[in-house]
Scaffold this active site. Structure first.
Site, short mmCIF file in Angstrom:
data_model
loop_
_atom_site.label_atom_id
_atom_site.label_comp_id
_atom_site.label_asym_id
_atom_site.label_seq_id
_atom_site.Cartn_x
_atom_site.Cartn_y
_atom_site.Cartn_z
N LYS A 17 171.25 -43.19 21.91
CA LYS A 17 170.93 -41.81 22.30
C LYS A 17 170.90 -40.92 21.06
O LYS A 17 171.76 -41.06 20.19
CB LYS A 17 171.98 -41.31 23.30
CG LYS A 17 171.67 -39.96 23.93
CD LYS A 17 172.77 -39.57 24.93
CE LYS A 17 172.43 -38.27 25.66
NZ LYS A 17 173.48 -37.90 26.63
N SER A 65 171.60 -36.53 31.19
CA SER A 65 170.85 -36.29 29.97
C SER A 65 170.45 -37.56 29.23
O SER A 65 169.52 -37.52 28.42
CB SER A 65 171.68 -35.42 29.04
OG SER A 65 172.84 -36.12 28.61
N SER A 67 175.85 -37.76 32.83
CA SER A 67 174.68 -38.04 32.00
C SER A 67 174.42 -39.51 31.70
O SER A 67 173.37 -39.86 31.18
CB SER A 67 174.78 -37.28 30.68
OG SER A 67 174.46 -35.93 30.88
#
Lengths: 95, 476, 491
Positions: free
Chosen positions: C77, C157, C181
């Site tokens: 990420k 997210s 997330s």
């Protein structure tokens, strides 16, 4: 509910975010909606409840006093948008 | 009191903790390095960086708290104080707001010869900010983050001081205590100890006035004159019908005036909240106890002891203990020596030479053992006080020991009685007529014999013994 | 070679010399190239990856493997700082930021010999549950409804992290979870997403959103993979003061899928009329499944469940408003010039942050400001205590709690409600877990009537990840969920 303009500008000043006039209305209604949502908590009884700021049940771990981090000015300034003579540089500040 | 107005003064002292590394990062705290050369990723608040607390700094805060007779809190919390400034990389300062590491305490100061207690509200740990240079470029301010993140103790007094003198005494005393504890070097010129002074004025018996805060005063002189200026400014303003606005002001060392700080004009809302990157700081009682047992003798106790042990006057004792290095120096010299003589030599001769040369006692050209030797020569009568002063001066200039100077110049006194007896006998036998006259009542001639004996000894005869010998010989 | 390879399978192929790290890396890089439309990656570090893969292969030949996972390509990420590789948090304000340091989690991966393929798209500063707040544009869910061609959100997210695993753009990936997330996008993409106990995984070098809630974790195809990746990234880190001092554990080797005698709590507050029938059914089916495998079902109550979301929307923005103050155009990131310092700050931050980030900064500033602090921030912290207490009491009676992961399956990208609060409701089932600091996992259970994955969430008490993984494995092995998205993006 309305989120008034003055409060919004004040928040903008505190958080250094310009409140764009064209977005004033939508932002104001967004914030009003969020505040209405969080206002639901007001009715909950929290007498005698201690606040939790971190869920980890541990006390602070301390480190020894050793100056082991070394750097050069170049390294720390490497990502700076503007620097001069080994300094970070910002628009002139009058104290 | 100024013109019938009372002053109320509270002081926040920012004392830099003497440590190798910063409060929450492992960067060096060394003074005087090149710009931005002691800035870790944490100090520069790079994305994803996290604070880890320095154990030694915590210990130093606890030591200082104990020295200020204050309550040590077993649990304290670090908060974020949020504001934007070019020298504050995180956009917040990690400080302690609601739950500081040290709570209420007090110290005693001298106020016009009387002891006076000044309350300590709290001592907390916090990060120092970076340094801004405004005069390097016409359009830009330069920022050096070397200082960013260095550990500070903020010591907040109660508003217990009523005059600029008291304020100075207070700062002096706190500085002295911290130096005794070795938690802060107290170097005001380098900014290791600075004071923010809150001043308000009011008529006796009336409510307290609105206070103004004068920031960053780094000498006793500035503290004193800033308070006087600010108090007068406030009085003048009130008397001409103006209101005092609570604000932060800066002291201009060139003009001696204070002025409103423009950059702090914006109404502040620091939005303190517990730093979620840090957990509560919990101190075990045993740990605190261990620190307590390592606390050295502090100035108040030392002063009492010097009075008792060495018979020092109240005044001399205060002067000597006010600075830790001075008291250490004194104590090294005074061991097995005459305290009166040592006190005089330290407080007059040594102090005046240090003053003249603008040196601290740690930089004294004469180490304590050598001053001790010199005093021994005086005390044993080997040299006269007059000679000692000359020797002392030469010691300062050349760094030579007293013994070497005495030997080299042949300065040592003749105190040996048999030697002096011979001297006396030869003077008398050389001047039989004057001996006759003296014995017939011309007392004045005694001086003549002393002079002759001195001449003969090339000035080295111990005058006291010489006098005695001469007297007994002539009167027999 | 078989696609849809999982972590353990890939390791075994390498071990048997049926493939090499370079070959694997090339396959995934090719997949990434062909999946531009999904917009999963912000930065692809192909050269570095191939270089690292080559080194891994050499290590394998020399018998000097860094770990049994050496050579497996992963995705990271874009919230983890990676040395010399651009790290943006999917924000314009960091669009030029190249860290000189490596986050502890990614360093742990490097130390295990994993090969990073690049940085995965996410919501800006991890704020969002659709991946639409990214400066680099939304990620598209590899899954599509069988009734529509419309592009769906992957959740957020960690949308890029979840979509990349689902679309075989990496074997496993790293995400972060502040309010759901990891678990919500895992649920939307048919993958496994684990949020560890707060403190289990170091936060050092991860761009902070809400420090007291953020926790990194794995997004994978299987529970075993999640156990393996958690094992790699977890452990005490002296650089993170909120890192637990507990010993490292061997989650993979200790996996034991028996649920005999295990007590599973079913919280009544998670039942709602708004829950899709298929989600409700999946939940019910899972209960039955666990029961028939020997677990005991117990009805429990978590009375403050519905208070968690508003609590979260006070605490998370409050911390974020402060955490994001460092993006000021002085030391890194972009700068927009201004007449004076304040103007420079305001312009930089106004241009650098997107709307959702600004909203949250403003709300966070509001709830901390004088006059509101007690009414909002302290109140929320107190309710946080109540929420934590709910779980504490529940775990006196049960080993684990079973709930749906999300109130819906993946929805259309274009179909975003105007009111931000409606979007926040996506996190209603995941947020309480972050507030309590406990671990939870989302595993794919079945697909709904539109053939979209439904995830279920298992929750255990603090530092009971092993138990969590064991129960999850039991469910996984029983249902044998094998659904994969059709790779429409390749055509």
């Amino acid at each position: 509910m309305e989120f008034d303009k003055d409060s919004l500008y004040k928040l903008g000043k505190l958080s250094k975010i310009q409140i764009d006039d064209s977005k004033l209305e939508s932002l104001s209604s967004d914030l009003a909606s969020i505040i209405k949502f969080i206002d639901r908590l007001k009715s909950i009884d929290t007498e005698n409840v201690d606040p939790t700021s971190n869920s980890l049940d541990q006390s602070l771990v301390m480190r020894e006093d050793i100056a082991s981090d070394v750097n050069t000015a170049d390294e720390i300034l490497e990502n700076a948008p503007q620097n001069e003579l080994d300094f970070f540089s910002v628009p002139k500040v009058i104290e | 009191m100024i013109n019938g107005w009372e002053l109320v003064i509270g002081i926040e002292i920012h004392a830099q903790i003497k440590s190798n590394s910063k409060l929450f990062s492992s960067s060096s705290t060394k003074f005087g390095s090149g710009p931005n050369s002691q800035v870790s990723l944490v100090d520069a608040a790079m994305p994803g960086m996290l604070p880890v607390i320095n154990k030694f700094c915590v210990e130093q805060a606890v030591r200082s708290g104990i020295g200020l007779n204050a309550k040590i809190n077993n649990k304290s919390i670090f908060d974020r104080k949020n504001y934007f400034y070019q020298d504050l990389p995180q956009g917040y300062q990690i400080s302690q707001f609601k739950d500081p590491i040290v709570g209420n305490g007090f110290i005693e100061i001298d106020s016009e010869g009387q002891p006076k207690k000044i309350g300590i509200e709290r001592l907390h740990l916090e990060q120092d900010a970076g340094k801004s240079l405004h005069d390097q470029d016409p359009k830009f301010t330069f920022v050096d983050l070397n200082r960013s993140g260095i550990a500070l103790m903020e010591i907040v007094s109660m508003p217990d001081m009523k005059s600029a003198d008291e304020a100075v005494e207070y700062v002096k005393k706190v500085r002295s205590i911290l130096r005794y504890l070795d938690t802060c070097d107290g170097n005001m010129e380098q900014g290791s100890l600075r004071a923010d002074v809150n001043v308000s004025v009011n008529k006796p018996g009336e409510a307290l006035g609105t206070r103004c805060e004068i920031k960053n005063l780094n000498s006793f002189k500035y503290i004193h004159s800033a308070i006087i200026y600010e108090a007068k400014r406030q009085i003048k303003a009130i008397e001409s019908g103006e209101n005092i606005i609570q604000e932060t002001r800066l002291y201009n060392i060139d003009t001696g005036e204070t002025r409103s700080m423009r950059s702090k004009e914006d109404a502040h809302d620091y939005r303190y909240f517990p730093d979620p990157d840090l957990l509560p700081l919990v101190l075990e009682d045993n740990w605190i106890k261990k620190i307590k047992s390592s606390i050295p003798e502090l100035p108040d106790k030392k002063k009492e002891r010097f009075i008792k042990e060495y018979g020092l006057s109240e005044y001399d004792s205060s002067v000597i203990v006010s600075d830790k290095s001075t008291s250490d120096y004194f104590e090294k010299v005074v061991q097995d020596r005459n305290p009166k003589l040592v006190t005089t030599w330290v407080t007059s001769e040594l102090f005046s030479i240090l003053n003249k040369k603008n040196l601290s006692i740690d930089e004294s050209p004469i180490p304590p053992n050598q001053l001790g030797d010199l005093i021994d020569y005086i005390d044993s009568g080997k040299i006269s006080s007059r000679q000692a002063k000359d020797i002392f001066e030469e010691m300062c200039e050349t760094g030579e020991t007293a013994q070497n100077i005495i030997n080299e110049k042949g300065l040592s006194q003749i105190s040996d009685e048999s030697e002096l007896k011979k001297l006396v006998e030869s003077v008398l036998s050389l001047n039989p007529e004057n001996v006759e006259k003296y014995k017939n009542g011309k007392d004045k001639l005694f001086g003549f014999f002393v002079g002759e004996a001195m001449k003969l000894s090339k000035g080295k005869a111990n005058p006291k013994i010489l006098n005695e010998l001469l007297k007994s010989k002539l009167n027999s | 070679m078989k696609i849809n390879l999982n972590f353990i399978e890939a390791c075994s192929l390498l071990e048997k010399n049926e493939t090499t790290s370079v070959e694997l890396t090339k396959i995934y890089l090719k997949n990434i190239k062909e999946a531009k439309e999904l917009n999963c990656f912000n930065t692809i570090s192909a050269e570095q990856a191939l270089d690292d893969a080559e080194k891994s292969d050499i290590r394998r030949k020399q018998g000097k493997l860094k770990s049994r996972f050496d050579g497996i390509p992963i995705g990271v990420k874009d919230l983890f700082c990676t040395k010399n590789i651009k790290t943006t948090a999917s924000s314009k304000i960091l669009s030029n930021f190249i860290p000189s340091y490596e986050s502890t989690v990614t360093q742990n991966c490097i130390d295990a010999g994993l090969i990073s393929l690049g940085k995965l798209n996410c919501d800006e500063f991890a704020m969002g549950s659709t991946n639409k707040t990214s400066f680099y544009g939304p990620v598209t869910n590899p899954w599509k409804s069988n009734k529509s061609e419309a592009k769906l959100v992957p959740g957020g997210s960690s949308g890029g992290s979840a979509a990349a695993v689902a679309a075989d753009l990496c074997v496993v990936s790293l995400g972060t979870d502040t309010g759901g997330s990891i678990r919500q996008p895992a649920s939307f993409t048919g993958t496994v997403g684990l949020k560890p106990t707060y403190g289990r995984v170091s936060r050092w070098g991860i761009i902070a959103f809400a420090s007291s809630l953020d926790q990194a974790g794995p997004i994978t195809k299987t529970v075993e993979d999640a156990a393996a990746l958690l094992e790699i990234i977890a452990g005490h880190d002296p650089k993170d003061s909120t890192s637990s001092i507990k010993e490292k554990e061997s989650f993979l080797d200790n996996l034991n899928s028996s649920v005999k005698g295990i007590k599973i709590g079913i919280p009544k507050e998670f039942k709602s009329d708004g829950l899709p029938v298929s989600t409700q059914k999946a939940w019910d089916d899972c209960k039955k499944l666990l029961q028939s495998n020997g677990a005991e079902l117990i009805d429990i109550s978590l009375p403050h469940t519905m208070d968690a979301l508003p609590t979260y929307y006070i605490i998370a923005p409050a911390e974020a408003s402060s955490n994001l103050a460092r993006y000021d155009g002085v030391r890194f990131g972009i700068r927009e010039e201004g007449e004076n310092l304040i103007e420079m700050y305001e312009k930089t931050r106004s241009i650098g942050f997107g709307d959702e980030v600004k909203r949250r900064i403003l709300i966070g500033t509001y709830v901390l400001s004088s006059g509101y602090y007690d009414a909002y921030y302290i109140k929320a912290q107190k309710i946080r205590s109540l929420i934590k207490n709910d779980f504490n009491q529940a775990f006196e009676k049960v080993d684990a709690i079973l709930t749906p992961s999300t109130p819906s399956t993946a929805f259309e990208i274009e179909n975003e409600p105007n009111d931000p609060v409606q979007t926040y409701l996506n996190d209603v089932f995941t947020v309480p877990i972050n507030l309590a600091g406990i671990p939870a996992i989302s595993i794919p259970f079945t697909n709904d009537e539109n053939n979209l994955p439904i995830g279920l969430q298992l929750i255990t008490n603090s530092f009971e990840e092993q138990k969590l993984l064991n129960i999850a494995k039991n469910v996984q092995d029983t249902i044998n969920y094998k659904s994969v998205p059709k790779n429409w993006w390749k055509s």
